[in-house]
Write a protein that holds these residues in place. Structure first.
Motif, short mmCIF file in Angstrom:
data_model
loop_
_atom_site.label_atom_id
_atom_site.label_comp_id
_atom_site.label_asym_id
_atom_site.label_seq_id
_atom_site.Cartn_x
_atom_site.Cartn_y
_atom_site.Cartn_z
N THR A 99 -38.78 19.94 -35.94
CA THR A 99 -38.74 19.37 -34.61
C THR A 99 -39.60 20.17 -33.63
OG1 THR A 99 -37.32 18.77 -32.74
CG2 THR A 99 -36.61 20.65 -34.06
N SER B 272 -37.21 13.64 -29.85
CA SER B 272 -37.15 14.10 -31.24
C SER B 272 -35.81 13.80 -31.90
CB SER B 272 -37.47 15.59 -31.33
OG SER B 272 -36.53 16.34 -30.60
N HIS C 19 -34.57 11.02 -32.35
CA HIS C 19 -34.76 9.83 -33.17
C HIS C 19 -35.01 10.22 -34.64
CE1 HIS C 19 -35.61 5.64 -33.90
NE2 HIS C 19 -36.82 5.92 -34.33
N ALA C 20 -35.87 11.19 -34.86
CA ALA C 20 -36.15 11.66 -36.22
C ALA C 20 -34.92 12.37 -36.81
CB ALA C 20 -37.37 12.58 -36.24
N CYS D 238 -40.10 14.61 -40.06
CA CYS D 238 -40.62 15.01 -38.75
C CYS D 238 -41.00 13.77 -37.96
CB CYS D 238 -41.80 15.97 -38.88
SG CYS D 238 -43.18 15.35 -39.83
N GLY D 239 -41.08 13.94 -36.67
CA GLY D 239 -41.49 12.85 -35.80
C GLY D 239 -42.95 12.99 -35.45
N THR D 240 -43.52 11.92 -34.98
CA THR D 240 -44.90 11.97 -34.53
C THR D 240 -45.01 11.25 -33.20
OG1 THR D 240 -47.20 11.55 -35.15
CG2 THR D 240 -45.62 9.86 -35.76
N HIS D 241 -45.91 11.72 -32.38
CA HIS D 241 -46.13 11.12 -31.07
C HIS D 241 -47.36 10.22 -31.14
CE1 HIS D 241 -43.31 13.86 -29.18
NE2 HIS D 241 -43.79 14.75 -29.99
N VAL E 150 -41.41 9.89 -38.73
CA VAL E 150 -40.72 8.92 -37.89
C VAL E 150 -41.47 8.79 -36.57
CG1 VAL E 150 -38.54 8.35 -36.74
CG2 VAL E 150 -38.52 9.58 -38.94
N ILE F 170 -41.97 8.40 -32.90
CA ILE F 170 -41.06 8.68 -31.79
C ILE F 170 -41.40 7.73 -30.66
CG2 ILE F 170 -40.36 10.39 -30.09
CD1 ILE F 170 -40.70 12.50 -32.24
#
Length: 161
Positions: free
Chosen positions: A12, A18, A20-21, A127-130, A158, A160
């Motif tokens: 994170t 974050s 959400h992930a 992990c999330g991505t922007h 995921v 975001i």
């Protein structure tokens, strides 16, 4: 053979979205009775800026100040992550038992995520991505993309919101 997930690594950046992930990590952990390791990497200071600050402050003073502040910051972020997990899981406190560890490191995020993954040997990295603009993405790339390109492990990225 259909894969199972016993150990998950959730990386994170502590951004507002974050969680959400993290919810995806918890969902998978519940489904597979897995444990989750939470990881945050504090980005290293640009070497040119570090040299400049050290020159202005004096090398010895800078090193001492940086070390003291880094330890304090790591502990502060660790506590923030503990609170984050507790807040996210307040309706299901039994899921807190799924958190196998929280780690905070200092360095290059993608490289550190891969290094921690090598040590922990997770079945899946989450992990999330922007959604960044084309110019930013082209020149900088994202941490998630760098991890995707270099990892030999499955990764769940995921988006975001």
């Amino acid at each position: 053979m259909i894969p199972g997930y016993h150990t998950l690594l959730y990386a994170t950046d502590l951004s507002d979205n974050s969680a959400h992930a993290f919810r995806h990590a918890v969902s998978l952990a519940r489904r597979y009775d897995a444990v989750i390791h939470i990881l945050h990497v504090m980005p290293a200071m640009d070497p040119a800026m570090e040299s400049y600050v050290a020159a202005v402050m004096g090398e010895e003073v800078f090193v001492k100040l940086e070390q003291t502040n880094r330890e304090t910051l790591i502990e502060t972020i660790r506590q923030r992550l503990e609170k984050f997990a507790a807040d996210e899981l307040q309706d299901h406190p039994e899921d807190l038992q799924r958190i196998a560890g929280i780690e905070v490191h200092y360095g290059r995020p993608a490289a550190t995520i891969l290094s921690v993954a090598d040590r922990l040997d997770p079945d899946l990295i989450i992990c999330g991505t922007h959604g960044k603009g084309l110019v930013s993405h082209t020149f900088l790339g994202s941490v998630a993309e760098k991890v995707l390109r270099k990892s030999t492990r499955p990764i769940l990225v995921v988006p975001i919101k």
